[in-house]
Scaffold this motif. Sequence first.
Motif, PDB file in Angstrom:
ATOM      1  N   SER A  46       0.837  -1.207   0.000  1.00  8.38           N
ATOM      2  CA  SER A  46       0.000   0.000   0.000  1.00  8.38           C
ATOM      3  C   SER A  46       0.870   1.254   0.000  1.00  8.38           C
ATOM      4  O   SER A  46       0.547   2.249  -0.653  1.00  8.38           O
ATOM      5  CB  SER A  46      -0.926   0.012   1.219  1.00  8.38           C
ATOM      6  OG  SER A  46      -1.777  -1.110   1.198  1.00  8.38           O
ATOM      7  N   GLN A  90      -7.632   0.296   0.179  1.00  5.86           N
ATOM      8  CA  GLN A  90      -7.794  -0.994   0.853  1.00  5.86           C
ATOM      9  C   GLN A  90      -9.025  -0.987   1.757  1.00  5.86           C
ATOM     10  O   GLN A  90      -9.767  -1.944   1.812  1.00  5.86           O
ATOM     11  CB  GLN A  90      -6.526  -1.309   1.654  1.00  5.86           C
ATOM     12  CG  GLN A  90      -6.466  -2.722   2.175  1.00  5.86           C
ATOM     13  CD  GLN A  90      -5.093  -3.062   2.729  1.00  5.86           C
ATOM     14  OE1 GLN A  90      -4.155  -2.268   2.681  1.00  5.86           O
ATOM     15  NE2 GLN A  90      -4.966  -4.249   3.269  1.00  5.86           N
ATOM     16  N   ASP A 168      -6.262  -1.626  -4.580  1.00  4.85           N
ATOM     17  CA  ASP A 168      -5.630  -2.183  -3.388  1.00  4.85           C
ATOM     18  C   ASP A 168      -6.553  -3.261  -2.821  1.00  4.85           C
ATOM     19  O   ASP A 168      -7.545  -2.951  -2.168  1.00  4.85           O
ATOM     20  CB  ASP A 168      -5.359  -1.077  -2.356  1.00  4.85           C
ATOM     21  CG  ASP A 168      -4.336  -1.511  -1.309  1.00  4.85           C
ATOM     22  OD1 ASP A 168      -4.141  -2.731  -1.159  1.00  4.85           O
ATOM     23  OD2 ASP A 168      -3.750  -0.631  -0.648  1.00  4.85           O
ATOM     24  N   GLU A 169      -6.228  -4.495  -3.109  1.00  2.00           N
ATOM     25  CA  GLU A 169      -7.002  -5.664  -2.669  1.00  2.00           C
ATOM     26  C   GLU A 169      -8.473  -5.563  -3.068  1.00  2.00           C
ATOM     27  O   GLU A 169      -9.363  -5.508  -2.207  1.00  2.00           O
ATOM     28  CB  GLU A 169      -6.851  -5.859  -1.154  1.00  2.00           C
ATOM     29  CG  GLU A 169      -5.377  -5.982  -0.791  1.00  2.00           C
ATOM     30  CD  GLU A 169      -5.136  -6.522   0.595  1.00  2.00           C
ATOM     31  OE1 GLU A 169      -6.096  -6.887   1.286  1.00  2.00           O
ATOM     32  OE2 GLU A 169      -3.959  -6.595   0.985  1.00  2.00           O
TER      33      GLU A 169
END
Lengths: 257, 257
Positions: A46, A90, A168-169
């Motif tokens: 991140s 995220q 992010d994810e």
Amino acid sequence: MTSQPKIQLRNVAKAFGNKVVLDGIDLDVGVGESVVIIGGSGTGKSVLLKSILGLLTPDQGSIKVDGEDVIGMGTSARERVNQKFGMLFQGAALFDSLPVWENVTFGLLAEKRCTREQAHYIAIDKLAMVGMNADVADLMPSQLSGGMQKRVGLARAIASDPEIIFFDEPTTGLDPIMADVINDLIVKVTREVGATALSITHDMASARKIANRIAMLYEGKIIWQGPVEDIDNSGNEHVDQFINGRAEGPIQMAIRA
Amino acid sequence: MNPVQAIGRVFLNFLATTGRLITFMMVGLSHAVRAPYYPRIIVRQMIDIGYYSLPVVGMTALFTGMILALQSYTGFSRFSAEGAIANVVVLTITRELGPVLAGLMVAGRIGASLAAEIGTMRVTEQIDALTTLSTNPMKYLVAPRLIAGITMFPLLVLAADIIGVFGGYVVAVYKLGFNPANYLQNTWNFLTAEDINSGLVKAAVFGFIVTLMGCYHGYNSKGGAQGVGRATTNAVVSASILILCSDYIITEMFFAK
Ligand SMILES: Nc1ncnc2c1ncn2[C@@H]1O[C@H](COP(=O)(O)OP(=O)(O)OP(=O)(O)O)[C@@H](O)[C@H]1O
Ligand SMILES: [Mg+2]
């Protein structure tokens, strides 16, 4: 120059206090390419995305976007460059004082690319792309489940058709079927719309589906990168351990039994 | 570490914090006077700071006025100077207690809620998200709140002045048996434009201080819920102290001639 990478990182380093997180990252992401970064929790994935976006300033190294050096750029130049980006955080990072539809179209409204009346319809459209129906548009983010927030975040990231998208994810917290819907969506925006994507994921099924290329981050460095087809014969023990999810191997978790 | 070093470090920290605060203030103000504006947010903040603070500020002013009348009666009756009560009440309220007490009450109400709101946006990455959506967080979050603070505080204090004087009137007339017409006459006769103006200038400054401190501490908060809690406390404490300091300075400027 067609061969100029969309994003180019050279020797990027970042430490928090005396904790070194990134330790000399070199990475190129080509135009229209989809690169997935894998790596253990807390290895700085991140932090890497935030450094490229200018949310964190690296201690060292250079970051170029379309050949333009972005580190230490003035505010207005940075704003211009950031218009190229879309980002799924995220933790979704939805604006909790605004309803879902306004979250989704926030970037479009900020750039005055649509009116508030149009924004409502556009939002419903974008929400449909992430598998959500129109009633959600008028809810507040706090009324959504974690997975729903993630999908609204995704809709927001792609709403203004950015040239470069960071995920992010994207599939964390989603059920397997919805995860696959999201994978298809990411493939669609990169392959069909031609956006450049840089994603982070722990979900290997997702990585295999959305990536052209995979890079593994370990102890502040990219220790392996290559085409997605090569991931199973990378010849790198760290990668093998990671993609097969084994506790035994060169990567040691700091756990005391 | 020897004591000289320790003192030096504290002093350097103090200078660094002051520097950061001044930079933050300059950037915030420069956005407040430059387009684009966010009228929707400015109005919402004005309602929150002005209208919803009215009950708290009104109650404070009402009781302060009543207490002032009662206390000064106790004092002045010893010199048979009861006639001065009306002056004491109106001058104390407009010059001093109206703005200061309103400032302190609103520092608790608005300073704390701004710090908590913006601090939560910081730790949940909503401020980062703004940056990726073509929106400058200083312009979107801080500038509208500063504008609302500077404009609404004088109005609040004007209301507090009227309510406070009314409180004094009620006690003087209904409890202490003053002649209503005389009391009002005395209130009016001694009041000068400068009394009111100095109070309103103070109010604008206090409004700026309260919103600036709320925004500054929220914006720079880190470390989850605990960090937001600390930001909230710091916002209220620093705003209260700065209100009292600047009160002295402004009073000196207006009345020392
Ligand atoms: N603002 C910050 N201040 C101090 N340390 C930080 C900060 N942000 C990240 N870190 C540290 O940097 C390291 C990497 O964090 P990062 O969030 O990039 O991990 P990650 O690879 O994304 O992990 P995950 O897969 O769990 O999301 C962590 O050890 C974290 O403690
Ligand atoms: Mg992460």
